[in-house]
Design a protein around this motif. Structure first.
Motif, short mmCIF file in Angstrom:
data_model
loop_
_atom_site.label_atom_id
_atom_site.label_comp_id
_atom_site.label_asym_id
_atom_site.label_seq_id
_atom_site.Cartn_x
_atom_site.Cartn_y
_atom_site.Cartn_z
N ALA A 66 0.82 -1.21 0.00
CA ALA A 66 0.00 0.00 0.00
C ALA A 66 0.86 1.26 0.00
CB ALA A 66 -0.93 0.00 1.21
N ALA A 67 1.93 1.26 0.78
CA ALA A 67 2.75 2.47 0.93
C ALA A 67 3.67 2.70 -0.26
CB ALA A 67 3.56 2.37 2.21
N GLN A 68 4.26 1.64 -0.79
CA GLN A 68 5.16 1.71 -1.95
C GLN A 68 6.53 2.32 -1.63
OE1 GLN A 68 4.65 0.61 -5.33
NE2 GLN A 68 3.03 -0.54 -4.28
N TRP A 69 6.58 3.34 -0.77
CA TRP A 69 7.85 4.01 -0.54
C TRP A 69 8.94 3.10 0.03
CZ3 TRP A 69 10.24 4.24 4.11
CH2 TRP A 69 9.47 4.05 5.26
N PRO A 70 8.63 2.09 0.90
CA PRO A 70 9.71 1.23 1.37
C PRO A 70 10.39 0.47 0.23
CG PRO A 70 7.78 0.99 2.77
CD PRO A 70 7.35 1.76 1.57
N PHE A 71 9.58 0.02 -0.75
CA PHE A 71 10.16 -0.73 -1.87
C PHE A 71 11.10 0.14 -2.69
CE2 PHE A 71 10.20 -2.00 -6.31
CZ PHE A 71 10.48 -3.34 -6.23
N TRP A 72 10.65 1.35 -3.04
CA TRP A 72 11.48 2.20 -3.88
C TRP A 72 12.68 2.75 -3.13
CZ3 TRP A 72 10.94 1.40 -8.68
CH2 TRP A 72 9.70 1.05 -9.21
N THR A 73 12.54 2.94 -1.82
CA THR A 73 13.70 3.35 -1.03
C THR A 73 14.75 2.26 -0.99
OG1 THR A 73 12.30 4.74 0.39
CG2 THR A 73 14.47 4.13 1.25
N ALA A 74 14.31 1.02 -0.76
CA ALA A 74 15.24 -0.11 -0.76
C ALA A 74 15.89 -0.29 -2.12
CB ALA A 74 14.50 -1.38 -0.35
N PHE A 75 15.11 -0.09 -3.18
CA PHE A 75 15.64 -0.22 -4.54
C PHE A 75 16.73 0.82 -4.80
CE2 PHE A 75 15.59 0.97 -9.04
CZ PHE A 75 15.82 -0.27 -9.64
N ALA A 76 16.46 2.08 -4.44
CA ALA A 76 17.44 3.15 -4.67
C ALA A 76 18.71 2.92 -3.85
CB ALA A 76 16.82 4.50 -4.31
N LEU A 77 18.55 2.54 -2.57
CA LEU A 77 19.71 2.27 -1.73
C LEU A 77 20.52 1.09 -2.25
CD1 LEU A 77 18.23 2.79 1.86
CD2 LEU A 77 19.95 4.20 0.71
N SER A 78 19.82 0.03 -2.68
CA SER A 78 20.49 -1.15 -3.21
C SER A 78 21.32 -0.79 -4.43
CB SER A 78 19.44 -2.21 -3.57
OG SER A 78 20.05 -3.34 -4.16
N LEU A 79 20.74 0.00 -5.33
CA LEU A 79 21.45 0.42 -6.54
C LEU A 79 22.66 1.27 -6.21
CD1 LEU A 79 21.43 0.33 -9.63
CD2 LEU A 79 19.99 2.38 -9.60
N ALA A 80 22.49 2.23 -5.29
CA ALA A 80 23.60 3.11 -4.91
C ALA A 80 24.73 2.32 -4.26
CB ALA A 80 23.10 4.19 -3.95
N LEU A 81 24.39 1.37 -3.39
CA LEU A 81 25.41 0.59 -2.69
C LEU A 81 26.17 -0.34 -3.63
CD1 LEU A 81 23.39 -0.20 0.55
CD2 LEU A 81 25.51 1.12 0.44
N VAL A 82 25.46 -0.98 -4.56
CA VAL A 82 26.15 -1.90 -5.45
C VAL A 82 27.07 -1.15 -6.42
CG1 VAL A 82 24.44 -2.04 -7.34
CG2 VAL A 82 25.82 -4.04 -6.77
#
Length: 242
Positions: A66-82
């Motif tokens: 429902a919120a969506q923001w946790p998914f996109w936050t995790a996606f952005a952080l994952s991409l930045a870290l890798v």
């Protein structure tokens, strides 16, 4: 960039091989392999735990979807870290910041895998885990027993990855079921080849090998290989169910 070296030139070059040096090199390599596989095991355990939380906790699934923001936050952080770990040798080798970043990446990736897995249900996820385990063991057996050296093939693997990305982009417009199934099948094949490639770089004894200082980079690569194989297998199973 990761540090590679030519093992054949190092141990089999001109002149008499120094037995004590070769023995010491094998001991260092063995410790390196154990360290990387230990880190990888922890990464997979964390991912399994987070995925189980998504599968068996309806409130968590409901909130995240429902919120969506946790998914996109995790996606952005994952991409930045890798990207940071892949591009910066200093970040990968400086302890403990390298382990902190790898741990953060693993948590983000586990969150993404859990979110995707929850959409398929526990039965399909467990079946996908079983198939992935068989594929990974098969790749590990091939990497350790076969004389075929895949460490020569980095250029081919990059080209195949770009071709897969092109097919994924095309499918965004076509939305063809046959193309989706083809992409998933090719994804399993490609990341299985990447897994063999990364295992051979890890173990040494081939044309090229990873430096023992690159334990974070090696664990990161193997983790991504296994996770991608799992996700493509899961999508194949989901498509067959539909």
């Amino acid at each position: 960039m990761a540090s590679y070296y030519d093992e054949e030139s190092l141990l089999g070059g001109g002149g008499k091989t120094d037995y004590s040096f070769e023995f010491a090199e094998k001991q260092v390599r063995l410790g390196f392999v154990r360290k990387v596989l230990g880190i990888l095991s922890l990464q997979l355990l964390v991912t399994a735990g987070v995925t189980a939380a998504f599968l068996f906790s309806a409130p968590l699934r409901t909130y995240v979807y429902a919120a969506q923001w946790p998914f996109w936050t995790a996606f952005a952080l994952s991409l930045a870290l890798v990207v940071a770990l892949g591009c910066s040798e200093q970040l990968r080798r400086r302890h403990p910041i390298n382990m902190i970043m790898l741990g953060a990446f693993t948590l983000c990736e586990a969150f993404l895998v859990g979110t995707v897995s929850a959409a398929y249900g526990s039965n399909l996820v467990l079946l996908a885990v079983g198939i992935t385990t068989v594929v990974v063991l098969g790749c590990a057996l091939f990497a350790t027993q076969s004389k075929f050296d895949l460490t020569y093939s980095s250029g081919f693997l990059v080209s195949a990855c770009l071709a897969l990305l092109s097919a994924i982009t095309l499918n965004l417009f076509l939305r063809a079921p046959w193309l989706y199934v083809t992409i998933c099948g090719l994804g399993v094949l490609l990341f299985s080849m990447y897994l063999i490639f990364d295992l051979q770089l890890l173990m040494g004894g081939h044309k090229y090998a990873l430096s023992p200082d690159e334990y974070v980079f090696a664990a990161l690569n193997l983790y991504l290989d296994v996770i991608n194989i799992f996700l493509y297998v899961l999508q194949l199973l989901g498509q067959s169910r539909d």
